[in-house]
Write a protein that holds these residues in place. Structure first.
Motif, mmCIF file in Angstrom:
data_model
loop_
_atom_site.group_PDB
_atom_site.id
_atom_site.type_symbol
_atom_site.label_atom_id
_atom_site.label_comp_id
_atom_site.label_asym_id
_atom_site.label_seq_id
_atom_site.Cartn_x
_atom_site.Cartn_y
_atom_site.Cartn_z
ATOM 1 N N ALA A 47 -0.962 10.788 -19.769
ATOM 2 C CA ALA A 47 -1.258 9.497 -20.388
ATOM 3 C C ALA A 47 -2.387 8.792 -19.620
ATOM 4 O O ALA A 47 -3.000 9.388 -18.741
ATOM 5 C CB ALA A 47 -0.019 8.615 -20.507
ATOM 6 N N PHE A 48 -2.689 7.540 -19.956
ATOM 7 C CA PHE A 48 -3.792 6.858 -19.268
ATOM 8 C C PHE A 48 -3.393 5.478 -18.757
ATOM 9 O O PHE A 48 -4.121 4.502 -18.883
ATOM 10 C CB PHE A 48 -5.062 6.810 -20.120
ATOM 11 C CG PHE A 48 -4.900 6.407 -21.573
ATOM 12 C CD1 PHE A 48 -4.244 5.243 -21.922
ATOM 13 C CD2 PHE A 48 -5.465 7.182 -22.587
ATOM 14 C CE1 PHE A 48 -4.147 4.860 -23.250
ATOM 15 C CE2 PHE A 48 -5.366 6.805 -23.930
ATOM 16 C CZ PHE A 48 -4.710 5.643 -24.258
ATOM 17 N N TYR A 49 -2.165 5.467 -18.204
ATOM 18 C CA TYR A 49 -1.634 4.242 -17.616
ATOM 19 C C TYR A 49 -1.287 4.481 -16.160
ATOM 20 O O TYR A 49 -0.876 5.582 -15.797
ATOM 21 C CB TYR A 49 -0.352 3.799 -18.331
ATOM 22 C CG TYR A 49 -0.521 3.639 -19.813
ATOM 23 C CD1 TYR A 49 -1.184 2.530 -20.335
ATOM 24 C CD2 TYR A 49 -0.032 4.596 -20.691
ATOM 25 C CE1 TYR A 49 -1.351 2.385 -21.707
ATOM 26 C CE2 TYR A 49 -0.196 4.453 -22.063
ATOM 27 C CZ TYR A 49 -0.861 3.351 -22.563
ATOM 28 O OH TYR A 49 -1.025 3.211 -23.904
ATOM 29 N N LEU A 50 -1.403 3.439 -15.353
ATOM 30 C CA LEU A 50 -0.768 3.455 -14.042
ATOM 31 C C LEU A 50 0.320 2.390 -14.066
ATOM 32 O O LEU A 50 0.075 1.230 -14.407
ATOM 33 C CB LEU A 50 -1.765 3.173 -12.922
ATOM 34 C CG LEU A 50 -1.147 3.402 -11.533
ATOM 35 C CD1 LEU A 50 -0.806 4.866 -11.309
ATOM 36 C CD2 LEU A 50 -2.068 2.891 -10.442
ATOM 37 N N PHE A 51 1.523 2.833 -13.743
ATOM 38 C CA PHE A 51 2.686 1.937 -13.723
ATOM 39 C C PHE A 51 3.082 1.831 -12.262
ATOM 40 O O PHE A 51 3.624 2.768 -11.682
ATOM 41 C CB PHE A 51 3.798 2.573 -14.561
ATOM 42 C CG PHE A 51 4.851 1.600 -15.021
ATOM 43 C CD1 PHE A 51 4.518 0.549 -15.866
ATOM 44 C CD2 PHE A 51 6.180 1.744 -14.628
ATOM 45 C CE1 PHE A 51 5.495 -0.346 -16.319
ATOM 46 C CE2 PHE A 51 7.148 0.852 -15.078
ATOM 47 C CZ PHE A 51 6.801 -0.189 -15.917
ATOM 48 N N PHE A 52 2.762 0.688 -11.651
ATOM 49 C CA PHE A 52 2.878 0.605 -10.194
ATOM 50 C C PHE A 52 3.530 -0.702 -9.758
ATOM 51 O O PHE A 52 3.498 -1.707 -10.470
ATOM 52 C CB PHE A 52 1.487 0.746 -9.546
ATOM 53 C CG PHE A 52 0.542 -0.394 -9.854
ATOM 54 C CD1 PHE A 52 -0.113 -0.467 -11.079
ATOM 55 C CD2 PHE A 52 0.303 -1.396 -8.910
ATOM 56 C CE1 PHE A 52 -0.990 -1.517 -11.368
ATOM 57 C CE2 PHE A 52 -0.576 -2.444 -9.190
ATOM 58 C CZ PHE A 52 -1.210 -2.506 -10.418
ATOM 59 N N GLY A 53 4.097 -0.659 -8.589
ATOM 60 C CA GLY A 53 4.673 -1.856 -7.980
ATOM 61 C C GLY A 53 3.773 -2.347 -6.862
ATOM 62 O O GLY A 53 2.914 -1.614 -6.374
ATOM 63 N N VAL A 54 3.975 -3.601 -6.482
ATOM 64 C CA VAL A 54 3.199 -4.188 -5.397
ATOM 65 C C VAL A 54 4.173 -4.686 -4.330
ATOM 66 O O VAL A 54 5.063 -5.496 -4.631
ATOM 67 C CB VAL A 54 2.319 -5.360 -5.902
ATOM 68 C CG1 VAL A 54 1.612 -6.033 -4.736
ATOM 69 C CG2 VAL A 54 1.314 -4.859 -6.930
ATOM 70 N N GLU A 55 4.015 -4.162 -3.120
ATOM 71 C CA GLU A 55 4.891 -4.600 -2.025
ATOM 72 C C GLU A 55 4.817 -6.117 -1.891
ATOM 73 O O GLU A 55 3.727 -6.685 -1.863
ATOM 74 C CB GLU A 55 4.450 -3.969 -0.692
ATOM 75 C CG GLU A 55 4.526 -2.460 -0.626
ATOM 76 C CD GLU A 55 5.954 -1.942 -0.726
ATOM 77 O OE1 GLU A 55 6.908 -2.720 -0.511
ATOM 78 O OE2 GLU A 55 6.108 -0.753 -1.064
ATOM 79 N N GLY A 56 5.973 -6.754 -1.804
ATOM 80 C CA GLY A 56 6.009 -8.189 -1.593
ATOM 81 C C GLY A 56 5.914 -9.012 -2.860
ATOM 82 O O GLY A 56 5.927 -10.239 -2.805
ATOM 83 N N GLU A 57 5.803 -8.343 -3.998
ATOM 84 C CA GLU A 57 5.720 -9.066 -5.281
ATOM 85 C C GLU A 57 6.815 -8.524 -6.193
ATOM 86 O O GLU A 57 6.672 -7.457 -6.791
ATOM 87 C CB GLU A 57 4.349 -8.850 -5.933
ATOM 88 C CG GLU A 57 3.170 -9.388 -5.140
ATOM 89 C CD GLU A 57 3.027 -10.915 -5.253
ATOM 90 O OE1 GLU A 57 3.740 -11.535 -6.072
ATOM 91 O OE2 GLU A 57 2.200 -11.474 -4.502
ATOM 92 N N ASP A 58 7.913 -9.246 -6.272
ATOM 93 C CA ASP A 58 9.030 -8.745 -7.073
ATOM 94 C C ASP A 58 8.976 -9.222 -8.518
ATOM 95 O O ASP A 58 9.519 -8.583 -9.409
ATOM 96 C CB ASP A 58 10.354 -9.191 -6.448
ATOM 97 C CG ASP A 58 10.540 -8.563 -5.069
ATOM 98 O OD1 ASP A 58 10.000 -7.448 -4.852
ATOM 99 O OD2 ASP A 58 11.197 -9.195 -4.219
ATOM 100 N N ASP A 59 8.332 -10.335 -8.742
ATOM 101 C CA ASP A 59 8.290 -10.897 -10.100
ATOM 102 C C ASP A 59 6.980 -10.487 -10.769
ATOM 103 O O ASP A 59 5.961 -11.184 -10.686
ATOM 104 C CB ASP A 59 8.423 -12.420 -10.032
ATOM 105 C CG ASP A 59 8.497 -13.039 -11.430
ATOM 106 O OD1 ASP A 59 8.136 -12.345 -12.412
ATOM 107 O OD2 ASP A 59 8.908 -14.202 -11.527
ATOM 108 N N ALA A 60 7.019 -9.344 -11.429
ATOM 109 C CA ALA A 60 5.780 -8.789 -11.995
ATOM 110 C C ALA A 60 5.289 -9.609 -13.190
ATOM 111 O O ALA A 60 4.103 -9.591 -13.505
ATOM 112 C CB ALA A 60 5.985 -7.328 -12.397
ATOM 113 N N GLY A 61 6.205 -10.334 -13.837
ATOM 114 C CA GLY A 61 5.778 -11.179 -14.950
ATOM 115 C C GLY A 61 4.884 -12.298 -14.447
ATOM 116 O O GLY A 61 3.800 -12.562 -14.990
#
Lengths: 394, 394
Positions: free
Chosen positions: B323-337
């Motif tokens: 696919a052509f997405y990156l689904f990633f988390g950011v350390e220290g940021e829990d509220d992605a919205g």
């Protein structure tokens, strides 16, 4: 061999084949046949409409867009409705759909489901009842009557059809296939009924511009309803502007339904191509000349057909006030399904059998006369000749 | 004031707003923002595809057509699938739909309704679960896990989700939003599960051409399933040929379902414009060069993005296979919205919040990297700068 159908949903399995498409498929490839079974004319979409789409494509308008429709088209819909009905219309009331059929599907999804009933005067375009069935809801027919005044709707009978399960009344005026056209008084009475029972009206006024008494339009629920009324209009660009093949229509609804309608569009087709919406905008803003041309042309064909059929002495019909269909019976021919097939084989004519429009249509044929006069003259001649050559069956 | 919503169906009222569209609407008009929230690239549809539509329009192909799609497109779909998967494909297996979304809607209408369950590995494209809800059926999530190998699907967990009410398993591989791509062995195991339980697989292989290990395509249920298997493929022209705005897709299903699918198309949108189908035919027959161009371009952008994000030391991701997405988390940021909104305001970047893809996506962001390398370089720089400028919250 796997029985693939065994595990399908009953609502899907029970969706009936279209009785119109059945005879269409029977005769689709016959050389020289004059096709009058479908609800479309013989003119292609006018060039100025096609060119609006072509320009949009060339400009690269090929990306995702607004689920409710592009703002320019919703504003054009507001202007068009204001011109036609008077008063002010907010663009917030309009939602672009991928056909008039989808407008119906979305309205029904919002209004009716398992356990619900929707009232439908019949004979009627079969897709409405079928779409109710796909939602798992039930159609309650309010059969119209055919008599000396043509097709009439008994309002008491309509009222009797309302039950506690009724969620909506579907009103198609001018009507397909009968051409029945409600008066303003009838619309007011139907609205009163809906108000008193707290049910919705789904108003299909797709043929509202096709009336044959010289008026610019048929009476409309717009003439009697106010902003507090539960009325959803479903409409299409198909008929007025010869855009049957484009698959674009619209819903007009109270703006409070906006989020629900947007979500239902998102989860069914996710919007309409921008270049198609540019074409639709052109049709609304610059399409009155083409519509006038169509009305003159179809009006002439209508007169030719009525005269030829009246001359046979065997056709049962009263000239209908609206739409572009003649829904007629033939003395001595009770099986209109068989008759439609014989007309394909023996007269080179494509008509739709009345049973395709519900039990109330048994014994009738639907003929779409939205054709040029030359073609209609030939079709009328073939039909009259065929009737004259076949004496009444004993 | 009438309470218009009170009388609407719960399935319609409960259809959720798209969490992708929410942030999109928040940032849609921001000057200079780089939009990577939607599943579409930055290239318009190639000219040879648009020109096929333009020629069709000029030739007057503006009338009603076959509900299953024009024969030429169904034949082109059979050829395309034969080239891609080997073997023979009959045009009878293919049905043209008004978007990949409609392909899903029609498949679901055939397979699931009130009382039924559909299994969905999550995180997942939200429209699938929402469309299940509109049918009155229930989604059962099979949450995937994120770890050192990236996103993985636990097949035992998938099997545990099956109940007597299960009608279908929805399998999206390569997956939106995670990029997870099933191996052939995983697909075989999932098919075995479906066979043993007598349930359908709805196979969404829309991103099957977007794989990053040099293969021409991802493993497919075509590699493991036979003609007796209950598999329905749903697909779209949107991604391979940059046709997101066209709203055209297809279903591939056992031909025995043909009448049911034709009727469901009839009663939802009644077919797809012929001129759109001519464009789709051109894309299938002449679109490999454009697809190669897209793959090189997006592959370069993918590498740029991964490198920039890895350099920040704060992004949690494993380069996904497809696919052509990156689904990633950011350390220290829990509220992605909240993070998605701040990235609009503070970095000029449009990303979709992970919660839009189900609870399993909480804390993640989806970034669509289907863009040119210049734009992606700038986006990567903005993202890395923004992350570097904000120390980890304590």
């Amino acid at each position: 061999m796997t029985d693939f159908l065994a595990s399908l949903r009953p609502e899907a399995l029970d969706a009936p084949p279209s009785g119109i498409v059945e005879v269409w498929n029977y005769g689709r490839l016959r050389e020289g046949l004059i096709p009058m079974w479908a609800g479309e004319g013989d003119l292609p979409t006018p060039a100025f409409v096609c060119e609006a789409a072509t320009r949009s494509l060339a400009a690269g308008e090929t990306f995702y867009t607004w689920q409710r429709g592009v703002p320019e088209l919703r504003e054009a819909l507001a202007r068009y409705n204001a011109r036609l009905y008077g008063g002010e219309f907010s663009p917030d009331r309009f939602f672009v759909t991928a056909s008039g059929m989808q407008a119906i599907q979305i309205a029904l999804t919002a209004l009716a489901g398992p356990g619900d009933e929707v009232i439908l005067p019949t004979p009627a375009w079969p897709n409405f009842a079928a779409a109710v069935g796909v939602r798992g809801a039930r159609v309650v027919e309010a059969p119209m009557s055919f008599g000396n005044r043509g097709w009439t709707l008994d309002l008491d009978r309509l009222a009797d059809a309302v039950t506690p399960a009724t969620k909506a009344i579907f009103m198609n005026s001018p009507a397909n296939p009968t051409g029945w056209t409600a008066t303003r008084d009838e619309l007011a009475a139907i609205l009163d009924l809906a108000r008193s029972k707290g049910v919705w009206i789904v108003a299909d006024e797709v043929y509202g511009r096709f009336v044959w008494d010289g008026s610019p339009r048929a009476p409309s629920f717009h003439d009697v309803a106010g902003p507090d009324d539960r009325v959803v209009f479903v409409n299409t660009f198909s008929k007025n502007w010869a855009m049957t093949g484009w698959r674009v229509g619209w819903i007009e609804a109270p703006p409070q339904l906006g989020d629900v309608i947007e979500n239902l569009i998102q989860y069914s087709t996710s919007g309409v191509a921008v270049f198609v919406q540019r074409a639709a905008t052109a049709a609304l803003d610059h399409g009155e000349g083409f519509l006038d041309h169509q009305l003159r042309r179809i009006g002439e064909s209508r007169a030719l057909l009525m005269e030829a059929l009246a001359g046979t002495g065997r056709a049962r019909f009263v000239p209908p006030a609206g739409a572009f269909y003649l829904f007629f019976g033939v003395e001595g021919e009770d099986d209109a399904g068989d008759l439609a097939l014989r007309l394909v084989d023996e007269a080179g004519l494509g008509l739709a059998p009345g049973l395709a429009f519900g039990r109330a249509g048994a014994g009738f044929l639907r003929l779409c006369y939205a054709r040029g006069p030359d073609s209609m003259r030939e079709a009328s001649r073939r039909l009259a000749d065929w009737l004259s050559a076949r004496p009444l069956r004993a």
